[in-house]
Scaffold this motif. Structure first.
Motif, mmCIF file in Angstrom:
data_model
loop_
_atom_site.group_PDB
_atom_site.id
_atom_site.type_symbol
_atom_site.label_atom_id
_atom_site.label_comp_id
_atom_site.label_asym_id
_atom_site.label_seq_id
_atom_site.Cartn_x
_atom_site.Cartn_y
_atom_site.Cartn_z
ATOM 1 N N GLN A 1 46.105 40.525 32.872
ATOM 2 C CA GLN A 1 47.431 40.065 32.439
ATOM 3 C C GLN A 1 47.327 38.741 31.712
ATOM 4 O O GLN A 1 48.039 38.503 30.715
ATOM 5 N N HIS A 2 46.440 37.881 32.174
ATOM 6 C CA HIS A 2 46.279 36.583 31.536
ATOM 7 C C HIS A 2 45.721 36.737 30.125
ATOM 8 O O HIS A 2 46.206 36.094 29.175
ATOM 9 N N VAL B 1 41.062 54.360 36.735
ATOM 10 C CA VAL B 1 41.529 53.099 36.165
ATOM 11 C C VAL B 1 41.701 52.102 37.309
ATOM 12 O O VAL B 1 42.505 52.321 38.230
ATOM 13 N N LEU B 2 40.917 50.966 37.236
ATOM 14 C CA LEU B 2 41.000 49.953 38.288
ATOM 15 C C LEU B 2 42.144 48.992 38.036
ATOM 16 O O LEU B 2 42.808 48.559 38.991
ATOM 17 N N ALA B 3 42.362 48.653 36.757
ATOM 18 C CA ALA B 3 43.446 47.709 36.424
ATOM 19 C C ALA B 3 43.800 47.933 34.953
ATOM 20 O O ALA B 3 42.951 48.305 34.134
ATOM 21 N N HIS B 4 45.085 47.660 34.621
ATOM 22 C CA HIS B 4 45.508 47.843 33.222
ATOM 23 C C HIS B 4 46.671 46.928 32.932
ATOM 24 O O HIS B 4 47.281 46.359 33.837
ATOM 25 N N SER B 5 47.018 46.850 31.625
ATOM 26 C CA SER B 5 48.069 45.925 31.183
ATOM 27 C C SER B 5 49.336 46.655 30.758
ATOM 28 O O SER B 5 50.232 46.037 30.151
ATOM 29 N N PHE B 6 49.469 47.940 31.061
ATOM 30 C CA PHE B 6 50.645 48.728 30.643
ATOM 31 C C PHE B 6 51.759 48.529 31.649
ATOM 32 O O PHE B 6 51.577 48.738 32.853
ATOM 33 N N ASP B 7 52.943 48.178 31.154
ATOM 34 C CA ASP B 7 54.087 47.939 32.032
ATOM 35 C C ASP B 7 54.746 49.257 32.441
ATOM 36 O O ASP B 7 55.251 49.374 33.561
ATOM 37 N N GLY B 8 54.781 50.232 31.578
ATOM 38 C CA GLY B 8 55.485 51.483 31.869
ATOM 39 C C GLY B 8 54.598 52.568 32.417
ATOM 40 O O GLY B 8 54.981 53.745 32.382
ATOM 41 N N GLY B 9 53.446 52.246 32.866
ATOM 42 C CA GLY B 9 52.551 53.259 33.389
ATOM 43 C C GLY B 9 51.413 53.532 32.424
ATOM 44 O O GLY B 9 51.541 53.384 31.210
ATOM 45 N N PHE B 10 50.302 53.917 32.962
ATOM 46 C CA PHE B 10 49.104 54.097 32.141
ATOM 47 C C PHE B 10 49.168 55.454 31.414
ATOM 48 O O PHE B 10 49.409 56.489 32.042
ATOM 49 N N PRO B 11 48.900 55.450 30.077
ATOM 50 C CA PRO B 11 48.869 56.728 29.327
ATOM 51 C C PRO B 11 47.545 57.458 29.567
ATOM 52 O O PRO B 11 46.488 56.980 29.184
ATOM 53 N N ALA C 1 31.842 40.321 30.758
ATOM 54 C CA ALA C 1 31.027 39.471 31.645
ATOM 55 C C ALA C 1 31.871 38.902 32.770
ATOM 56 O O ALA C 1 31.433 38.791 33.924
ATOM 57 N N GLU C 2 33.119 38.517 32.442
ATOM 58 C CA GLU C 2 34.011 37.934 33.454
ATOM 59 C C GLU C 2 34.446 38.996 34.453
ATOM 60 O O GLU C 2 34.609 38.712 35.651
ATOM 61 N N ALA C 3 34.645 40.266 33.963
ATOM 62 C CA ALA C 3 35.134 41.309 34.856
ATOM 63 C C ALA C 3 34.029 41.920 35.698
ATOM 64 O O ALA C 3 34.316 42.626 36.660
ATOM 65 N N ALA C 4 32.744 41.642 35.382
ATOM 66 C CA ALA C 4 31.652 42.286 36.105
ATOM 67 C C ALA C 4 31.649 41.884 37.578
ATOM 68 O O ALA C 4 31.531 42.743 38.465
ATOM 69 N N ASP C 5 31.778 40.561 37.883
ATOM 70 C CA ASP C 5 31.755 40.106 39.281
ATOM 71 C C ASP C 5 32.932 40.670 40.043
ATOM 72 O O ASP C 5 32.812 41.038 41.216
ATOM 73 N N LEU C 6 34.110 40.713 39.375
ATOM 74 C CA LEU C 6 35.319 41.184 40.064
ATOM 75 C C LEU C 6 35.210 42.668 40.394
ATOM 76 O O LEU C 6 35.667 43.100 41.465
ATOM 77 N N VAL C 7 34.578 43.437 39.500
ATOM 78 C CA VAL C 7 34.453 44.872 39.771
ATOM 79 C C VAL C 7 33.442 45.100 40.880
ATOM 80 O O VAL C 7 33.651 45.924 41.781
ATOM 81 N N ASP D 1 37.302 43.182 43.728
ATOM 82 C CA ASP D 1 38.483 42.309 43.799
ATOM 83 C C ASP D 1 39.462 42.785 42.731
ATOM 84 O O ASP D 1 39.537 42.268 41.615
ATOM 85 N N VAL D 2 40.219 43.823 43.050
ATOM 86 C CA VAL D 2 41.125 44.458 42.081
ATOM 87 C C VAL D 2 42.272 43.539 41.723
ATOM 88 O O VAL D 2 42.715 43.498 40.561
ATOM 89 N N VAL D 3 42.722 42.746 42.677
ATOM 90 C CA VAL D 3 43.864 41.848 42.410
ATOM 91 C C VAL D 3 43.463 40.816 41.384
ATOM 92 O O VAL D 3 44.193 40.535 40.414
#
Length: 732
Positions: free
Chosen positions: A73-74, A93-103, A54-60, A64-66
């Motif tokens: 991350q939060h 993939v619009l955004a992800h939490s992987f530090d070493g790159g997305f699998p 629900a929170e990510a719906a408005d951003l998508v 607002d990718v940033v």
């Protein structure tokens, strides 16, 4: 701890039961607990997924990718069990939490389903770490999907802690169970253990061991029974020890008895059997001398047999004395002297001193004995009752063998009288009156030059008679030429008889003398003269009439100074009647007719001829063969001998080559000769093998299958009986 003990097995069974029960309960509890934890994790992930979607719906929707990346991350930072989080829309993939790159491989999860609602699935990373992957649609999927991955480490940690706690509790329970069960079994099984220990000591030979009969009723009954059994066993053992010496002595005697019964069945002659028995009896009675006195079946001959000699007596006084003497012997016993006193013929084979003697009657199932064993004891007779009883038992077992050996001895003496080697004439063996007539006729005609015609079946010895005529004639120093008229074709017989000139026919490249010229001054033997062709019969007739002939292709007349002896196995008179032989030639040949009888018509000569051939071929083949078994001679007398003397000669040679010892047996004869089907005249007449098989079958039937009794009835050893049963297919 011995695993074969009852206490160990009971304890192991109880511990195993407790362990399995605890394991089953623990497995059920952990399974239910695991299901609850997993369901809790799934509910938590679904709740968090709905909130974040629900929170990510408005951003998508506002692209607002940033802000979307910051939100991801939060959330990862405030939720320690959240392993990863990303948003995907239209495969991007619009955004992800992987530090070493997305699998990239992670996109394959839930891809095929495209769930319109939230969905969860377990995934495993390349590092073998397990996650619960949850896909939550954003704005019903029109704004993409939110993917969350929850780690199962916390779940696995709680399960390990649970198994550790369950294991500790189970171990404590097993230890308590082992202790309690051990105390109970010790109380219950202690009396049984004492009984077991006592049984082990008893099995080692300690017959004095006893068990206290206190305790529970069942154990007390077992202990009392054990004590009674040990008392009886101790008593029986004491009795066995008293009989041990007696059994050892009896065993030695029985062993000697069995060896005697077995060995005499393999001996061939009466002399060998008597010598063997006397030598074995000496071991039991320690006597100086012993002799067997035996009647033949007709009680016409008395045989005196010791270790070295065999004598036969036919004196009426000796026969009458022995018949009366046998009636006085009822059982084995010792006498101070022989009474009544034997006549002089008996004294010649016995001892004259009046010394103690042991008399053992020899009888089969007949009402009276047929012989006795007389043992000279010496001045001090040492014949204990048990040894005397043993010798009597051995004699009873050997009586049938002795009776058979006596019959065989008498038969062989009769056959050897028939086979007197002096009955020979110029190499021809025969004592039959018909052969004696032939011998006299040969002697009478040998000195003349008269033509002789010898007729008889094949194999009767026609050539031998012709040679005898030549040897006894004045022409014996000149050639004896044999012409087999059946061996040459009609085109060559004249050339063979009279010779040919050079160039007389194709292949005649030189002059050749005929057999009549080669036999000049001697004898021409025309064998199988009935087979001579008609053209040659004319020239042969001229030779017999004028003693003149011409070579084939020649003109010079030659004179034949020869004597003609002819032989044939045909009936020449029948040949003359049928037109196959010239009548005038027959009468020229039949000046002195000699007819040889077939072997089947002269049975008296069969043993004589068999012995003659045996002596010949034992020297030729260097075989130490001395004689025929009586069954072989009997079979020879029953055989029709279609091949006459020649067949008998070949049969004896075959038997000499096949013989394995110094006696020729039936199995040494040719197989075709032994077969009943090869004997056309033996229809309805049983062979020796058939008679032997029938005798064995009847003995087994009368003994109701008891091999020992059957062997005793037959007078052979048990091993010999088994061999014959195998031979004739009588084994069960």
């Amino acid at each position: 701890m011995a695993w074969n003990r009852l206490s160990t097995k009971l304890l192991a069974g109880a511990v195993g039961l407790v362990f399995i029960s605890a394991l089953a309960v623990a497995s059920l509890a952990t399974y239910r607990y695991s299901q609850g934890l997993m369901q809790s994790l799934r509910d938590q992930s679904f709740l968090l997924g709905h909130s974040l979607a629900a929170e990510a719906a408005d951003l998508v929707l506002t692209n607002d990718v940033v802000a979307l990346q910051k939100m991801i991350q939060h959330q990862k930072a405030i939720h320690p069990d959240l392993a990863y989080l990303f948003v995907v829309k239209d495969g991007r993939v619009l955004a992800h939490s992987f530090d070493g790159g997305f699998p990239i491989n992670l996109l394959q999860v839930h891809r095929l389903q495209n769930p319109p609602a939230i969905a969860a699935q377990k995934v495993v990373s390349e590092a073998r770490e397990r996650f619960l992957d949850v896909a939550v649609p954003i704005f019903e999927g029109r704004a993409g999907y939110l993917r969350l991955g929850f780690s199962e480490k916390a779940y696995e940690h709680q399960m390990r802690q649970l198994w550790i706690q369950i294991g500790a509790i189970t171990g404590i329970i097993i230890l308590l169970a082992v202790g309690a069960i051990s105390l109970v079994m010790k109380k219950i099984l202690a009396p049984l253990g004492r009984l077991t220990y006592a049984v082990e000591r008893a099995s080692l030979g300690e017959l004095t061991v006893r068990v206290p009969d206190s305790g529970d009723r069942e154990i007390a009954v077992l202990a009392q029974s054990f004590n009674i059994m040990m008392e009886r066993l101790q008593d029986y053992t004491h009795r066995l020890e008293q009989q041990a010496q007696e059994l050892a002595t009896a065993q030695q005697q029985t062993k000697a008895f069995c060896e005697i019964v077995q060995n005499i069945g393999a001996l061939h002659s009466l002399q060998d059997i008597g010598a063997f028995l006397i030598s074995r009896f000496r071991d039991a009675l320690h006597f100086d001398k012993a002799v067997f006195l035996l009647f033949d079946d007709a009680r016409e001959v008395l045989i005196a047999l010791d270790e070295k000699t065999l004598k036969t007596l036919g004196d009426p006084k000796a026969l009458g004395w022995f018949a009366h003497f046998l009636d006085t012997i009822k059982a084995a016993g010792v006498r101070s002297a022989l009474h009544p006193t034997p006549p002089e013929p008996i004294l010649n084979v016995l001892w004259t001193e009046k010394v103690p003697c042991v008399l053992v009657p020899i009888s089969t199932e007949a009402p009276s004995a047929f012989g006795t064993l007389i043992i000279r004891c010496g001045n001090r007779c040492q014949c204990p009752a048990d040894a005397l009883e043993l010798v009597g038992a051995m004699i009873r077992e050997a009586s049938r063998v002795l009776q058979r050996a006596v019959a065989h001895e008498m038969e062989m003496r009769s056959l050897h009288r028939l086979s007197n080697p002096r009955a020979a004439f110029c190499g021809i063996v025969g004592r039959d009156p018909a052969m004696q007539n032939v011998f006299r006729l040969v002697e009478n005609v040998a000195a003349s030059d008269a033509t002789v015609l010898i007729q008889g079946e094949s194999g009767t010895g026609k050539e031998l008679v012709a040679q005898a005529i030549h040897q006894l004639s004045p022409r014996s120093s000149f050639p004896f030429v044999i012409i087999n008229c059946a061996a040459y074709p009609s085109t060559l017989i004249e050339s063979e008889l009279f010779g040919h000139e050079k160039g007389a026919f194709t292949g005649a490249d030189r002059l050749r003398q005929g057999r009549f010229e080669q036999a000049e001054g001697g004898t021409v033997f025309l064998d199988e003269v009935g087979d001579i062709p008609a053209a040659a019969q004319v020239k042969l007739l001229r030779v017999l009439q004028t003693h003149q002939f011409e070579r084939v292709g020649g003109e010079k007349t030659l004179t034949a100074n020869v004597r003609v002896v002819a032989a044939t196995n045909r009936h020449l008179l029948e040949e003359v009647k049928n037109g196959r032989f010239r009548e005038d030639l027959f009468y020229r040949l039949n000046v002195i007719p000699i007819t040889l009888p077939p072997l089947r018509n002269r049975p008296m000569d069969i043993p004589l001829l068999a012995t003659h051939f045996l002596q010949r071929y034992r020297q030729i083949h260097r075989k130490d063969v001395k004689d025929f078994h009586r069954d072989v001679l009997r079979l020879f007398l029953e055989h029709p001998w279609p091949g006459n003397v020649r067949e008998l000669e070949n049969t004896v040679e075959h038997a000499v080559l096949m013989a394995k010892n110094d006696i020729i047996h039936i199995w040494d004869l040719p197989s075709a000769f032994r077969s009943p089907s090869t004997n056309p005249s033996a229809e309805g007449l049983a062979t020796m093998e058939e008679r032997e098989r029938q005798a064995i079958a009847e003995a087994l039937e009368s003994a109701q299958g008891n091999k020992k009794k059957a062997a005793q009835k037959l007078g052979i050893s048990r091993s010999a009986l088994y061999n014959k049963m195998k031979k004739y297919g009588l084994m069960p």
